[in-house]
Scaffold this active site. Structure first.
Site, PDB file in Angstrom:
ATOM      1  N   HIS A  94      -9.728   1.888  -0.616  1.00  0.00           N
ATOM      2  CA  HIS A  94      -8.234   2.470   0.076  1.00  0.00           C
ATOM      3  C   HIS A  94      -7.909   1.647  -1.488  1.00  0.00           C
ATOM      4  O   HIS A  94      -8.514   0.539  -1.515  1.00  0.00           O
ATOM      5  CB  HIS A  94      -7.654   0.785   0.976  1.00  0.00           C
ATOM      6  N   HIS A  98      -2.676   8.371   6.134  1.00  0.00           N
ATOM      7  CA  HIS A  98      -3.243   6.502   5.449  1.00  0.00           C
ATOM      8  C   HIS A  98      -4.531   6.378   6.061  1.00  0.00           C
ATOM      9  O   HIS A  98      -5.541   5.692   5.143  1.00  0.00           O
ATOM     10  CB  HIS A  98      -2.024   5.661   6.394  1.00  0.00           C
ATOM     11  N   CYS A 138       1.141  -1.555   0.128  1.00  0.00           N
ATOM     12  CA  CYS A 138      -0.249  -0.220   0.346  1.00  0.00           C
ATOM     13  C   CYS A 138       1.074   1.608  -0.454  1.00  0.00           C
ATOM     14  O   CYS A 138       0.174   2.421   0.108  1.00  0.00           O
ATOM     15  CB  CYS A 138      -1.388  -0.011   1.443  1.00  0.00           C
TER      16      CYS A 138
END
Length: 415
Positions: A342, A304, A164
């Protein structure tokens, strides 16, 4: 040796809230969610039946149908964002400068769609029915590869894959290539298309995804007490980074300066962050050292903020640790994943673009769905509504499985 300055001169984006930078930014400032029910495969038996999907994408705006058939969708998304960014930058590629313009675009997972299709062909019909394009249509470096071929970019050509943190790491390392003289300009970012049966099943089996199937648009809720996992998203974000004097000499518009890049490792757990936030803090501290600023100078942190029980709290602990008591009191922190979901390997690059736009327009996008904040966070998380702000510096964070962390510091360009 002294580093050369690096600026952002072009941006491109495909996201669950828009197929351009402009449309995505408008939707984010309005607090719109891009999360929808999955309809491109039968998700009836899946624990999670929704995701942040790219809508109404027409590959023929960027490539021929013949070429598109040789590419997984993540490659198509990345190329589209890359072409948008290059066109936005106005950077003309010539025989003279081609070797000084490179590409650094990665993917966290790669071509799951075509990997699944290739495996089905192998099992059901035998090895002779696997496409000759199977490998180049699925591997993570082929956004960079194909874009360089299409636009004649002969400088450094890489694709970092760090879960990620992929998109952010590609931008950070591309900036360093420019700073240390390997290139005059780099096209950098990340792309992902993981909303496939295997992708949804894998993250679902890991208990990583929200299962709020009755309210998909309320499922991504960073820092809210009701959060129950992240929402998978697809898309791509790409920036054109350029050496400052090179950009000035050609009269380029400059969005912001990339002044800091920091990395760290949690050394803690396969999928969970260090509980005290120290891993993320190390990345932020390194980025601020690189930028030669202190925590009190940071106006905004694009977090994040994935909407997981452990990760959200750990990140705020890390922000407080990195920015210090005074810095934490005045900083604004928000998670645009509350609207996009995400995007895995594309998250960091999409959110880097959002961070730059926040500096340009002096406004911070909101964290939507933050109805009942986790107790004890004691930091401004910009709930529900975008906020005007006067700031010079902003941080973008990305943290990935395996404990791989990255932070970027952007600086507003003086008028």
């Amino acid at each position: 040796m002294s580093k050369r300055r690096v600026v952002v001169t072009g941006m491109g984006m495909l996201s669950p809230v828009g197929n351009t930078v402009e449309s995505s930014w408008k939707a984010l400032l309005e607090g719109q969610s891009g999360i929808v029910n999955i309809e491109h495969f039968d998700a009836t038996n899946f624990s999670t039946r929704f995701a942040g999907l790219v809508k109404d994408f027409d590959c023929t705006e960027y490539m021929s149908k013949k070429d598109a058939r040789k590419m997984d969708l993540f490659i198509q998304y990345g190329i589209a964002a890359g072409i948008q960014a290059l066109d936005d930058s106005g950077l003309e590629i010539t025989e003279e400068n081609a070797a000084r313009v490179g590409v650094a675009i990665g993917s966290g997972i790669g071509g799951l769609d075509l990997i699944e299709a290739g495996h089905s062909a192998l099992v059901e019909k035998g090895p002779r029915k696997v496409s000759p394009f199977f490998v180049p249509s699925t591997i993570v470096n082929m956004v960079a590869g194909n874009l360089s071929i299409m636009r004649g970019l002969r400088g450094p050509n890489i694709a970092i894959s760090t879960a990620c943190t992929t998109g952010l790491h590609n931008i950070g390392h591309a900036a360093r290539m420019i700073a240390y003289g390997d290139a005059e300009a780099m096209v950098a970012g990340g792309a992902e298309k993981a909303s496939t049966p295997l992708g949804m099943a894998g993250f679902g089996a890991a208990k990583a995804l929200s299962t709020r199937n009755d309210e998909p648009q309320k499922a991504s809720r960073p820092w809210d007490k009701g959060r129950d996992g992240f929402v998978l998203g697809d898309g791509a974000g790409v920036m054109v980074l350029e050496e400052y004097e090179h950009a000035k000499a050609r009269g380029a518009k400059i969005y912001a300066e990339l002044v800091g890049f920091g990395m760290s490792g949690d050394a803690y757990h396969m999928t969970s962050p260090s509980e005290d936030g120290s891993g993320g803090a190390l990345a932020m501290e390194a980025a601020m050292r690189d930028a030669n600023i202190t925590g009190t100078q940071v106006g905004y942190v694009n977090a994040h903020g994935t909407s997981t029980p452990a990760g959200d709290v750990a990140e705020i602990k890390g922000v407080k640790r990195a920015l210090g008591e005074e810095g934490s009191k005045q900083v604004l922190v928000s998670s645009t994943k509350s609207m996009t979901g995400h995007l895995l390997g594309a998250a960091g690059s999409v959110e880097a673009i959002i961070t730059v736009l926040s500096l340009v327009d002096q406004i911070v996008p909101p964290t939507i769905n933050l109805d009942d904040p986790e107790e004890g966070l004691d930091i401004d998380l910009v709930p529900h509504t975008a906020r005007k702000v006067d700031m010079e510096y902003a941080i973008c964070n990305s943290f990935g499985f395996g404990g791989t962390n990255g932070s970027l510091v952007f600086k507003k360009i003086a008028e």
